[in-house]
Each structure stands twice: as structure tokens, then as C-alpha cells.
Enzyme design. Structure first.
Site, short mmCIF file in Angstrom:
data_model
loop_
_atom_site.label_atom_id
_atom_site.label_comp_id
_atom_site.label_asym_id
_atom_site.label_seq_id
_atom_site.Cartn_x
_atom_site.Cartn_y
_atom_site.Cartn_z
N HIS A 171 67.46 26.57 18.02
CA HIS A 171 66.68 27.76 17.68
C HIS A 171 67.69 28.81 17.24
CE1 HIS A 171 63.33 26.10 20.41
NE2 HIS A 171 63.08 25.84 19.14
N HIS B 24 69.87 26.04 24.79
CA HIS B 24 68.91 27.05 24.33
C HIS B 24 69.09 28.35 25.10
CE1 HIS B 24 66.03 24.58 21.84
NE2 HIS B 24 66.85 23.67 22.33
N GLU C 223 68.61 25.93 29.29
CA GLU C 223 68.28 27.31 28.94
C GLU C 223 69.34 28.16 29.64
OE1 GLU C 223 65.78 28.16 26.96
OE2 GLU C 223 64.64 26.27 26.90
ZN LIG Z 1 64.99 27.33 22.33
#
Ligand SMILES: [Zn+2]
Length: 465
Positions: free
Chosen positions: A88, A215, A307
Site C-alpha cells: 500500500h 503494512h 502492521e
Molecule cells: Zn496495508
């Protein structure tokens, strides 16, 4: 005395600068990223290789830095590991941590740090700092103030890459639960973005064993499956755990990261609560077509999703603190690739058998040997019955005991299956040498024509034997 104290303090300060000088704690736009990766290759030419797995929609290279004692070469029984960052485009911490990791591995190798030397000698580490360089540029244009906004999350065509992998869960249901090496449809290339295409090709070109996808937006280690299995009522997914047959192993891998991380294991970050700092993907929220599920269902690789920061685009001032919070976890997680069992599957002539299947009794998820016949199967400590099988060979089973430290070596030597003599004459050969002679005499026009006595089905049958 004072002068001496100042002298000591000064030397300490110099040492601190020297220790951190090789790492560069800043956000890297595309050109700076390429420069940083080239810098590692320049500094450590004997243990690194920079290669591109393709280009983004806007033509930026998807660069991978490989770190290994024989860059560019798969050494037998040396596992392949990968880290992927910035899938992302607006979740940028992973990108910076991976640049720092590459710089750190290079510097510590040069310093002969025994742990890093051993890691580089025993492992082939592939680092893709950004899978979405186009999205990153959009996010970086806006800067850290745009936290939590979606600008730059997707690729240049507006597609979320972590919702873009072929959904193999549907195929798994059709295969009645078979969940390994699920084949892709013929037209899969047309259904994915160029970045996804490049990464799938990459996954198919190396026999990766372990991986993590970095992420941001929370602080938690997330393990497969991401997609919920249970379907309740009208389109509502129950927030149940969607577990793989390797559920406990995945939990342990996630824990290795969360406990080695500075604060992830506390579980209370960014206003969330995740016990031990880990979560099953689907029990958090279900998502289809994600990368970690694809790794498990299509390849030999076990991947989790990390994350790493509450702020998707944290300010530059926190990068150094984040590095110290993640450094041990990034290393400890790579070291997990050396757990479980590994070995060779040989044929009767001591040649490695590629694509031999390694099954563990009680765990419905097989792995296969690579092109040289070596395999790697991550397992928790315990006793197992492992079977190797390959087409044309008798399967072979063995008992093995796995400890928690280093992988246990377990080789197999397979014996060819004895083919009953009756089957060799099951289909009478109609196309024999004497039958061919008249065809050749007919002249050039007959080349490629099927002999008039041969039916297409017979042709198939003969090839099928
Ligand atoms: Zn992400």
C-alpha cells in the site's frame, strides 16, 4: 579527570555516530530508494545483488536486493526468505525499515558480527522495499500530514494490490479442502495488475520458504487466512478465526515478531487490543484476494502480514525509534526460516527429484521439493511422520523429531515403482517402423500428415502411456 571523562564521552559519541552512520533515517522517494539499494550493493558487492522483478504501471522498477554469500545462486538446502514492503503506497514504514535492514545487514557483515555472518551464510534473503512505487509517490507528494488518508494506497490504476491476487479459496472448496499448490486459471495474467503479476512470477521463480508483508495503520502481526471460511446468513461474515492446517505454527511465527518487537506484544497500540500483538486475519476482518493467503495456497511459502505503525506515513523524526523497535524482530523472524525439517529427495542414482511432495501426517498441507530436489518444511517442535512421494516412485515414510532450535535434516531416497509387465503391452503399437516406411516414400507433401490408419484417439493413448 574531567578531561579524561570528556575524552571517554567524546569517543562514545563517535562510536554512536559510527554505529548509526550506515543507516539512513529518512523517507526515500523513488530515486533515493534506488540510490540507497545501489549503495548497499556498492558497499557489500560480495554478498548482495540488486535485481528487478518487473516494472510498475508507471514504469518504475520493482527492485529486490538479495543478500546471501552466493548472490544469484540457490545453494542446496539453503532456504529462500523474502520481505515485501509498501504494497500500500501510503504505508511507508516497511519501505524504510527494509532499506535500513539491508544497510544494517551489510554493515554488520563487514564488522563480522557473528549472528549476521551466520544469517547471510545460511540464508538467501530477498528484500523488495516497495511493491507499489507509484502509490508511494502520490502519498509522498502529500507528506506525513495525510495520515490515515487513502491517497497512494492503491496502484496507479486505482487498484488495491492486497485485493488483487487470484482468489484460490474458491478452488480450494472445489478441491474438497486440498490447499497446496492450487493451480491458477489459464487467464490469470489478464486478471491482475502489473505489480501483482511481477510478484507472482517472482514467487514462482524462487522456492521461498518464509515471508512477511509489511503494512501500517495498526501494530499487530496478522496470520492466514485473511479470508473468512464460514458464511453466515445474508452475506454477513462471522468474525471467526479462519485457520489453516498450520494454525499453531502461524501463531508462533506471528509471536516471534510481536515479542521481539519493542511494543507490539503489549497488544494495546493505536487504540486497538490484540492479545499478544497477534491476530488471525479473518477474525480481525475478512478480506479476499490477499497476498498471504495466495502464498499459502499456491506456493511453498508461509507468509504473515505485519502492521507496523499507527500512522501510515509517520514523520521522519520517528524512523530511528521505529528501527530500534523493529530491528530484533526483523532478524528473529528471518531466523525462523531455519526451523522444522529440511532435506533432499533423491532418486536411485542420487539425483535430486524436483516437485516431490513432502507430507506431514496430521497436517493437511504439503510442500514440494525445488528444482534441485531440496525441500524445507517449517514445523513446531515435536515428533512427526513425514512422507516423500513423487510420480513414478514408491512413497517413503520416516519418523522425525523436530527441536525448537535448528532444522532437522531428513533425506529420502526413492525407489522407482515396478511397472507390471502386462501394462507395457496394453495398447498394441500400430505405428511401428515398418508402417512408417510407405509414408516417407510419398514425398514432401505427406510430411506432418497422420498415417491413414492412425486415429487421433490412438495417438493420445500412445502418448499417455
Ligand atoms: Zn496495508
Amino acid at each position: 579527570m574531567l578531561a579524561r571523562t570528556i575524552g571517554v564521552l567524546w569517543r562514545l559519541a563517535l562510536l554512536t555516530v559510527a554505529l548509526t552512520a550506515a543507516l539512513d533515517f529518512q523517507h526515500h522517494r523513488y530515486d533515493a530508494l534506488v540510490e540507497a539499494l545501489l549503495g548497499v550493493q556498492r558497499d557489500c558487492p560480495f554478498i548482495s545483488r540488486l535485481y528487478s522483478i518487473g516494472r510498475s504501471q508507471q514504469g518504475r522498477h520493482l527492485y529486490v536486493l538479495e543478500l546471501s554469500d552466493y548472490p544469484g545462486v540457490h545453494e542446496l538446502l539453503e532456504p529462500e526468505f523474502k520481505y515485501i514492503g509498501n504494497m500500500h503506497g501510503n504505508e511507508v514504514l516497511g519501505r524504510e525499515l527494509l532499506i535500513q535492514l539491508a544497510q544494517y545487514l551489510c554493515e554488520e557483515y563487514k564488522r563480522r558480527n557473528p549472528r549476521i555472518t551466520s544469517l547471510i551464510h545460511k540464508t538467501r534473503i530477498h528484500i523488495l522495499p516497495t511493491m507499489n512505487p507509484d502509490g508511494y509517490e502520490v502519498a509522498a507528494e502529500q507528506g506525513p500530514e495525510m495520515n490515515y488518508y487513502l491517497s497512494g494506497r492503491a496502484n496507479a490504476r486505482g487498484v488495491d494490490l492486497n485485493r488483487n491476487f487470484p482468489d484460490l479459496h474458491l478452488a480450494m472448496q472445489k478441491l474438497e479442502g486440498r490447499n497446496h499448490h492450487i493451480a491458477l486459471t489459464d487467464n490469470w495474467q489478464q486478471q491482475v495488475e502489473v505489480e501483482t503479476f511481477a510478484v507472482i512470477n517472482w514467487m514462482q521463480s524462487y522456492n521461498f520458504v518464509l515471508s512477511a508483508n509489511l503494512h501500517g495503520g495498526a501494530v499487530v502481526a496478522n496470520y492466514p487466512f485473511d479470508k473468512a471460511q464460514a458464511h453466515v446468513g445474508r452475506g454477513n461474515y462471522r468474525a471467526d478465526v479462519s485457520s489453516t492446517p498450520d494454525h499453531e505454527l502461524f501463531q508462533k511465527l506471528a509471536r516471534v515478531y510481536s515479542y521481539a518487537h519493542g511494543w507490539m506484544h503489549s497488544g494495546t497500540n493505536c487504540g486497538d487490543y490484540f492479545p499478544e500483538g497477534i491476530t488471525n486475519g479473518a477474525s480481525w476482518y475478512s478480506l479476499a484476494k490477499g497476498m498471504q493467503d495466495f502464498n499459502y495456497l499456491h506456493t511453498n511459502c508461509f507468509e504473515i502480514t505485519l502492521e507496523l505503525s499507527c500512522q501510515k506515513f509517520p514523520p521522519q523524526s520517528v524512523l530511528q525509534r521505529e528501527w530500534y523497535g523493529n530491528r530484533e524482530a526483523l532478524l528473529a523472524y528471518i531466523e525462523e526460516v531455519h526451523k522444522g525439517i529440511k532435506g533432499m529427495v533423491f532418486d536411485e542414482n542420487n539425483n535430486g527429484i524436483p516437485d516431490a511432495v513432502i507430507s506431514v501426517f496430521g497436517i493437511n498441507h504439503d510442500v514440494t521439493t525445488g528444482s534441485d530436489g531440496d525441500y524445507f518444511r517449517l514445523l513446531l517442535p515435536g515428533k512427526y511422520i513425514v512422507t516423500a512421494s513423487a510420480q513414478g516412485y514408491e512413497s517413503q515414510a520416516a519418523h522425525v523429531s523436530v527441536n525448537g532450535n535448528q532444522s532437522t535434516r531428513l533425506d529420502f531416497r526413492l525407489v522407482p515403482k515396478v511397472v507390471p509387465s502386462a501394462t507395457t503391452s496394453a495398447f498394441p503399437l500400430q505405428l511401428n517402423v515398418t508402417n512408417r516406411v510407405p509414408l516417407r516414400r510419398v514425398g514432401p507433401r505427406a510430411i506432418g500428415r497422420r498415417p491413414p490408419w492412425e486415429h487421433p484417439h490412438q495417438r493420445l493413448k500412445q502418448h499417455g502411456q
